[in-house]
Design a protein around this motif. Sequence first.
Motif, mmCIF file in Angstrom:
data_model
loop_
_atom_site.group_PDB
_atom_site.id
_atom_site.type_symbol
_atom_site.label_atom_id
_atom_site.label_comp_id
_atom_site.label_asym_id
_atom_site.label_seq_id
_atom_site.Cartn_x
_atom_site.Cartn_y
_atom_site.Cartn_z
ATOM 1 N N CYS A 83 -15.365 61.502 -40.267
ATOM 2 C CA CYS A 83 -14.927 60.928 -38.908
ATOM 3 C C CYS A 83 -14.161 62.136 -38.111
ATOM 4 O O CYS A 83 -14.556 62.301 -36.881
ATOM 5 C CB CYS A 83 -13.833 59.966 -39.171
ATOM 6 S SG CYS A 83 -13.185 59.095 -37.614
ATOM 7 N N CYS A 129 -10.840 62.382 -37.702
ATOM 8 C CA CYS A 129 -9.606 62.114 -36.849
ATOM 9 C C CYS A 129 -8.573 62.583 -37.683
ATOM 10 O O CYS A 129 -7.299 62.831 -37.014
ATOM 11 C CB CYS A 129 -9.638 60.335 -36.983
ATOM 12 S SG CYS A 129 -9.619 59.720 -38.754
ATOM 13 N N CYS A 169 -7.726 57.128 -37.478
ATOM 14 C CA CYS A 169 -8.160 56.173 -36.201
ATOM 15 C C CYS A 169 -8.382 54.849 -37.040
ATOM 16 O O CYS A 169 -8.271 54.710 -38.291
ATOM 17 C CB CYS A 169 -9.617 56.723 -35.891
ATOM 18 S SG CYS A 169 -10.976 56.538 -36.978
ATOM 19 N N CYS A 186 -10.767 54.301 -39.834
ATOM 20 C CA CYS A 186 -10.338 54.894 -40.839
ATOM 21 C C CYS A 186 -8.988 54.440 -41.596
ATOM 22 O O CYS A 186 -8.974 54.010 -42.842
ATOM 23 C CB CYS A 186 -10.115 56.617 -40.575
ATOM 24 S SG CYS A 186 -11.586 57.296 -40.380
HETATM 25 ZN ZN LIG Z 1 -11.253 58.074 -38.469
#
Ligand SMILES: [Zn+2]
Length: 134
Positions: A49, A51, A85, A88
């Motif tokens: 991801c 993030c 995020c 996640c």
């Molecule tokens: Zn994430």
Amino acid sequence: MIESTELEQFQNFIDDLILRNKSILDQMTKLQDASARLNRAISKSATMCGCIKLETAKQQLDFSSISSSEELKSLLSTHLEGYPCPDCNESIEKEMGRVLFYLGALANTLGISLSSVVENEKARTNILGKYSLK
Ligand SMILES: [Zn+2]
């Protein structure tokens, strides 16, 4: 009457549900699996991801000049930049839930109260204070 804590309620809830993994061997290996999945979910937040970022560096471990635990906290790093995020966060929380579920199942099988575990751990850590270095 002793008030039932949230952890005790959780342990009773697990005890009512657990059928397939009744064996302590299954519970031990399921806990380990859940722990690995939790680490995988955190790792994927960074690698898939993006993030969160892991910014690793050697920790400052010279405590001779440190006078307070606040000063120590400010010098040590989590090596984590950012927060997961929502997607996640959801998968990390799900895996944390599995860890707690199998930890609770294991505690039930061994006749151990998680409430006592938490209280004893808090007391031990409190006695050792900053020297526990957890
Ligand atoms: Zn994430």
